[in-house]
Design a protein around this motif. Structure first.
Motif, short mmCIF file in Angstrom:
data_model
loop_
_atom_site.label_atom_id
_atom_site.label_comp_id
_atom_site.label_asym_id
_atom_site.label_seq_id
_atom_site.Cartn_x
_atom_site.Cartn_y
_atom_site.Cartn_z
N PHE A 1 0.84 -1.20 0.00
CA PHE A 1 0.00 0.00 0.00
C PHE A 1 0.88 1.25 0.00
CE2 PHE A 1 -2.48 -3.36 1.78
CZ PHE A 1 -3.77 -3.12 1.37
N SER A 2 0.46 2.25 -0.75
CA SER A 2 1.06 3.58 -0.71
C SER A 2 -0.09 4.55 -0.51
CB SER A 2 1.80 3.88 -2.02
OG SER A 2 2.22 5.22 -2.05
N ILE A 3 -0.14 5.14 0.67
CA ILE A 3 -1.28 5.98 1.02
C ILE A 3 -0.82 7.41 1.26
CG2 ILE A 3 -3.17 6.32 2.65
CD1 ILE A 3 -3.10 3.26 3.10
N SER A 4 -1.24 8.26 0.37
CA SER A 4 -1.03 9.71 0.48
C SER A 4 0.44 10.11 0.54
CB SER A 4 -1.78 10.25 1.71
OG SER A 4 -1.84 11.64 1.66
N ASN A 5 1.25 9.49 -0.34
CA ASN A 5 2.65 9.91 -0.40
C ASN A 5 3.24 9.97 -1.80
OD1 ASN A 5 3.17 7.19 -0.90
ND2 ASN A 5 3.71 6.77 1.23
N LEU A 6 2.49 9.55 -2.83
CA LEU A 6 3.00 9.63 -4.20
C LEU A 6 3.44 11.04 -4.55
CD1 LEU A 6 3.51 8.48 -7.05
CD2 LEU A 6 1.08 8.91 -7.54
N HIS A 7 2.75 12.04 -4.05
CA HIS A 7 3.07 13.43 -4.38
C HIS A 7 4.43 13.87 -3.83
CE1 HIS A 7 0.53 13.48 -0.73
NE2 HIS A 7 1.29 14.48 -0.35
N TYR A 8 5.07 13.04 -3.03
CA TYR A 8 6.42 13.33 -2.53
C TYR A 8 7.50 12.51 -3.23
CZ TYR A 8 4.57 16.10 1.30
OH TYR A 8 3.97 17.07 2.04
N PHE A 9 7.14 11.60 -4.12
CA PHE A 9 8.13 10.75 -4.80
C PHE A 9 8.86 11.57 -5.88
CE2 PHE A 9 5.64 6.49 -4.23
CZ PHE A 9 5.76 6.61 -2.87
N ASN B 1 11.13 10.34 -7.80
CA ASN B 1 11.27 9.44 -8.94
C ASN B 1 10.29 8.27 -8.76
OD1 ASN B 1 12.00 7.65 -10.93
ND2 ASN B 1 14.19 7.83 -10.55
N PRO B 2 9.02 8.46 -9.17
CA PRO B 2 8.04 7.41 -8.94
C PRO B 2 8.37 6.10 -9.65
CG PRO B 2 7.07 9.22 -10.20
CD PRO B 2 8.43 9.65 -9.79
N LEU B 3 9.01 6.15 -10.81
CA LEU B 3 9.35 4.91 -11.51
C LEU B 3 10.32 4.07 -10.68
CD1 LEU B 3 9.70 6.17 -15.20
CD2 LEU B 3 7.81 4.88 -14.18
N ALA B 4 11.28 4.70 -10.04
CA ALA B 4 12.22 3.96 -9.17
C ALA B 4 11.48 3.38 -7.96
CB ALA B 4 13.35 4.88 -8.71
N SER B 5 10.56 4.15 -7.41
CA SER B 5 9.77 3.67 -6.27
C SER B 5 8.90 2.48 -6.67
CB SER B 5 8.89 4.79 -5.72
OG SER B 5 9.69 5.85 -5.26
N PHE B 6 8.27 2.56 -7.83
CA PHE B 6 7.42 1.46 -8.29
C PHE B 6 8.25 0.22 -8.60
CE2 PHE B 6 4.18 4.76 -10.07
CZ PHE B 6 3.79 5.07 -8.78
N ALA B 7 9.47 0.39 -9.08
CA ALA B 7 10.35 -0.76 -9.32
C ALA B 7 10.65 -1.48 -8.01
CB ALA B 7 11.64 -0.30 -10.00
N LYS B 8 10.85 -0.73 -6.94
CA LYS B 8 11.09 -1.35 -5.63
C LYS B 8 9.85 -2.07 -5.13
CE LYS B 8 14.79 1.73 -4.35
NZ LYS B 8 15.29 2.77 -3.48
N VAL B 9 8.67 -1.50 -5.38
CA VAL B 9 7.42 -2.17 -5.01
C VAL B 9 7.32 -3.51 -5.72
CG1 VAL B 9 4.90 -2.06 -5.18
CG2 VAL B 9 6.18 -0.06 -4.40
N ARG B 10 7.66 -3.54 -7.01
CA ARG B 10 7.60 -4.79 -7.77
C ARG B 10 8.52 -5.85 -7.16
NH1 ARG B 10 5.68 -6.01 -12.39
NH2 ARG B 10 7.53 -7.11 -13.10
N PHE C 1 7.83 18.49 -1.75
CA PHE C 1 6.74 18.15 -2.65
C PHE C 1 7.27 17.94 -4.07
CE2 PHE C 1 3.59 19.64 -5.72
CZ PHE C 1 2.53 18.80 -5.43
N ALA C 2 6.71 16.93 -4.77
CA ALA C 2 7.10 16.68 -6.16
C ALA C 2 5.98 17.05 -7.13
CB ALA C 2 7.50 15.22 -6.35
N LYS C 3 4.84 16.34 -7.04
CA LYS C 3 3.76 16.56 -8.01
C LYS C 3 2.50 15.83 -7.57
CE LYS C 3 2.61 15.70 -12.85
NZ LYS C 3 3.08 15.22 -14.14
N VAL C 4 1.34 16.44 -7.83
CA VAL C 4 0.07 15.74 -7.69
C VAL C 4 -0.29 15.21 -9.08
CG1 VAL C 4 -2.38 15.92 -7.13
CG2 VAL C 4 -0.71 17.19 -5.79
N TYR C 5 -0.58 13.94 -9.18
CA TYR C 5 -0.85 13.29 -10.46
C TYR C 5 -2.35 13.17 -10.72
CZ TYR C 5 4.04 12.01 -10.46
OH TYR C 5 5.41 12.06 -10.46
N THR C 6 -2.70 13.05 -11.98
CA THR C 6 -4.05 12.65 -12.34
C THR C 6 -4.10 11.12 -12.30
OG1 THR C 6 -3.58 12.47 -14.71
CG2 THR C 6 -4.30 14.64 -13.89
#
Length: 103
Positions: A7-15, A17-26, A61-66
């Protein structure tokens, strides 16, 4: 390959490098495991205001995504999007939930 769900709850907007974070989740998920992502949603006016405010006042802060942007990043990271949901928390917050499966 340890967990059925991450679970990632209310923190994507601080990543930064989200791609690197998602690779670690995988790496953490078992085959077929689910990644549940909940975060602010820039699809709404309130999400756009939050984006502008946080950009001005929070250096971490990094970004709020759609929903579409976050889903595309997850797909690019090798996840299959199973479900997307838009919901509100109180009167102020517009949120998104994405359920993605490790492919």
């Amino acid at each position: 390959n340890f967990f059925d769900a991450v679970f990632s709850i209310s923190n994507l907007h601080y990543f930064a490098n989200p791609l690197a974070s998602f690779a670690k989740v995988r790496l953490l998920l078992k085959p077929g495991g689910r990644f549940i992502l909940i975060d602010w949603n820039r699809n709404s006016l309130k999400g756009k205001i939050y984006q502008a405010y946080m950009s001005a006042f929070d250096p971490a802060f990094a970004k709020v995504y759609t929903i579409a942007e976050a889903s595309a990043l997850l797909a690019q990271s090798g996840f299959t999007i199973e479900q997307t949901t838009h919901f509100r928390v109180g009167l102020l917050w517009s949120m998104m939930r994405i359920v993605a499966k490790k492919g």
